[in-house]
Design a protein around this motif. Sequence first.
Motif, PDB file in Angstrom:
ATOM      1  N   LEU A  47      -3.058  -5.427  -2.647  1.00 21.99           N
ATOM      2  CA  LEU A  47      -3.799  -4.454  -3.443  1.00 21.99           C
ATOM      3  C   LEU A  47      -3.990  -5.007  -4.842  1.00 21.99           C
ATOM      4  CD1 LEU A  47      -1.987  -1.267  -2.104  1.00 21.99           C
ATOM      5  CD2 LEU A  47      -4.283  -2.051  -1.508  1.00 21.99           C
ATOM      6  N   ALA A  52       0.740  -2.174  -7.715  1.00 19.00           N
ATOM      7  CA  ALA A  52       1.113  -1.396  -6.533  1.00 19.00           C
ATOM      8  C   ALA A  52       2.574  -1.641  -6.184  1.00 19.00           C
ATOM      9  CB  ALA A  52       0.214  -1.770  -5.359  1.00 19.00           C
ATOM     10  N   GLU A  61       5.007  -0.255  -0.584  1.00 21.27           N
ATOM     11  CA  GLU A  61       3.753   0.173   0.036  1.00 21.27           C
ATOM     12  C   GLU A  61       2.898  -1.005   0.470  1.00 21.27           C
ATOM     13  OE1 GLU A  61       2.121   2.620  -3.035  1.00 21.27           O
ATOM     14  OE2 GLU A  61       3.168   4.424  -2.334  1.00 21.27           O
ATOM     15  N   ALA A 107       2.439  -4.055  -1.363  1.00 19.55           N
ATOM     16  CA  ALA A 107       1.696  -4.738  -2.424  1.00 19.55           C
ATOM     17  C   ALA A 107       1.615  -6.235  -2.191  1.00 19.55           C
ATOM     18  CB  ALA A 107       2.335  -4.451  -3.779  1.00 19.55           C
ATOM     19  N   LEU A 166      -4.285   4.613  -0.641  1.00 19.52           N
ATOM     20  CA  LEU A 166      -3.987   3.182  -0.590  1.00 19.52           C
ATOM     21  C   LEU A 166      -5.114   2.418   0.084  1.00 19.52           C
ATOM     22  CD1 LEU A 166      -0.194   3.026   0.388  1.00 19.52           C
ATOM     23  CD2 LEU A 166      -1.217   2.355  -1.795  1.00 19.52           C
ATOM     24  N   GLN A 197      -7.487  -0.251  -8.135  1.00 19.44           N
ATOM     25  CA  GLN A 197      -6.763   0.820  -8.808  1.00 19.44           C
ATOM     26  C   GLN A 197      -6.240   0.380 -10.175  1.00 19.44           C
ATOM     27  OE1 GLN A 197      -2.907   2.455  -7.250  1.00 19.44           O
ATOM     28  NE2 GLN A 197      -4.116   4.336  -7.084  1.00 19.44           N
TER      29      GLN A 197
END
Length: 695
Positions: free
Chosen positions: A107, A111, A115, A117, A328, A334
């Motif tokens: 990502l 992040a 999760e 990253a 996500l 983001q």
Amino acid sequence: MSEPPAVAGGYSTWKTRPLPQAVLTFKRMAESSDNLPSATTEASKATAQTRTEEPPPAPPKSPPPAKQPGEGETYEIGEGVSRAVYGRPYERQGDDPLYRPLKIFALDPAASRLEGAVALVNVPYEPLQAGPVGGVFIVSDRDDNADKKALPADPLNLDASANLIRNGRSPSPSDRLFHNQMVYAVCSLVYAAFRTALGRHIAWGFSLPDRTQLLIRPHAFEGRNAFYQKETGELCFGYFKAEEMVAGRNLPGGTVYTCLSHDIVAHEVTHALLDGLRTHFTFPTNPDVIAFHEAFADLVAIFQHFSYDQVLQSAIRKSRGNLRLATLLTDIAQQFGQTTKEKGKALDREKALRSAIGQADEEGNPEPYDSSLESHTLGSILVAAVFEAFTTIFDRKTQRFILLATGGTGELPPGEIPHELQAILADQASKLASQFLAICIRAIDYCPPVDITFGDFLRAVITADRDLVPDDPWGYRESWIDAFRRRHIYPAGVDNLSEDALLWNGPGAPGSGGLLPQMKGLTFARLKFDGDPARPANEKELRRQAGDLGRMMTKPKFLKEFGFVAADDEQTDLPKVQSIRSSRRVGPDGQVVFDLVAEVTQRKTARTAEGDTFYFYGGSTVIIDPNGAIRYLISKRITKEERMEDQRDFLLTNGQPFWEKSNGMHVPRKHLFRFLHNEEPAKGKSKKAKVKRQK
């Protein structure tokens, strides 16, 4: 730091070489020091398992081949025809490894690692020079703003023993060499997706004397921007200081590197790939053209999210299987959104740069098409339509599993959904995202060569998908049509929104000039390949193919069918064959379809009311079957006065920022994507929106 060392003949002469046995041993023993599960996209699997015994050819140093009969008299051959031979990717040989495992930010650096990253991805293997420098990409750490003392002493060598055994550099914003690894890996994965969907390598949309590869500069400048620059064949990534008020895991005033955002890298390399497929899609003739470029690049970045297992599983768990709530997966860039803000507006603490989930009114109706919107905003409507079609099919395919897990009620109980159900939903989402990405990419071959509209793209998707998958039990094509209809995206030239009505017409359809003759010189029995239909034999063969097509399409009785008129010296140029390429498409059930796909265009000089001039293009995408018969002519006629008037209005109103005047002629502005990706795009004169303007 200096540029990666060039071999004889410059960057463009890329030589394969055997790796030392010790290095190969390290490679085969390599395991992740972080115990990361490796991610292998479907495209990487397909790309890695192709083989050849020959390295890609270097650009010619001798004069080009002789002209084809009639070339320069009745038709022209564009430089894009020859580009298909040069700068080809490496094809695996003998005992080469299948993959080069490398770590990336799946990502962005802000992040959470919990999760997903950080991901370990399997990039199709190729031998690399330091940089890295490969068959289609060159990574250069040239920074126009930095103190040379702050740069690494040496370029990144991914074949160094230490890098092989630990699967490349460890992800870190502080390690500039990792930045080089990041852009190389993500660009390679996106390139593999295009190559697999189309069944051929993708030629770039630029021609340079010293190299055929795309140059990637992860630290090109200081600024809040990243862009594809066609004029120099570069991807340029900026870096900047974050706002003092930031959101997420970001440092106020800290340095943000756009090259470390997976989405920004995937977005920018998609601009370059799309330019290679349709070079006139950077010619801003109507509001949809540039918006389509932006939307398509966002779609590729979004669907790539689904190939990273930990990201996908975390998103499924947090959203309880509702992809519309899985930020996500649906958020784009983001970190960039969390560290920047529009002037005069408060920072939205959790807002990404963009999202796949579109805006809706209080009743849930999605934001409709509006041609007066800024390009990114207009493009987001197309993104939302495609993602709605995707989630519709996902819901249909997973409903049976939800019913089984809930005893037939379809209502999930509160709390976390069972792990087994999470795994099933993640597997379904990953496979479906790979299919939708391939559907989007394959449709480019079915788009007209100029003046693309969102409605054209819908027709291209429907036609390309039905060509490959005639039976559609899950209603993929219906979901696309419904999603576009709900946003008032209506193709021109159709009587209704049925699937049959949206298919492109072939020669001989009502209103056409009749069936076109078979071109015996373009049958697959006559074509010459370099061992594989995806690899044309040489430049001479491609020019022969272009010549055969050029002579047929410029016969007086066929000019109208191709969207052309007879050329004259003052206003209308000779028709031109822009490209001709083979295509090999593999459907979900293993069915294979071969075609030749060509772009042919014609240019006319038109005038504004003030007497200034501009170029107006017409032409066709020509799809030819293995027997030399034309299956589709997807045309934008140069005689269409209404379309010319639309372009004239656009370049003087909302499209004015995308054009500049030079000696009384309106021309597309230079460095278009650099301008487009600036924080505050300039505004043209406002013009009332039109819903159905797609001609």
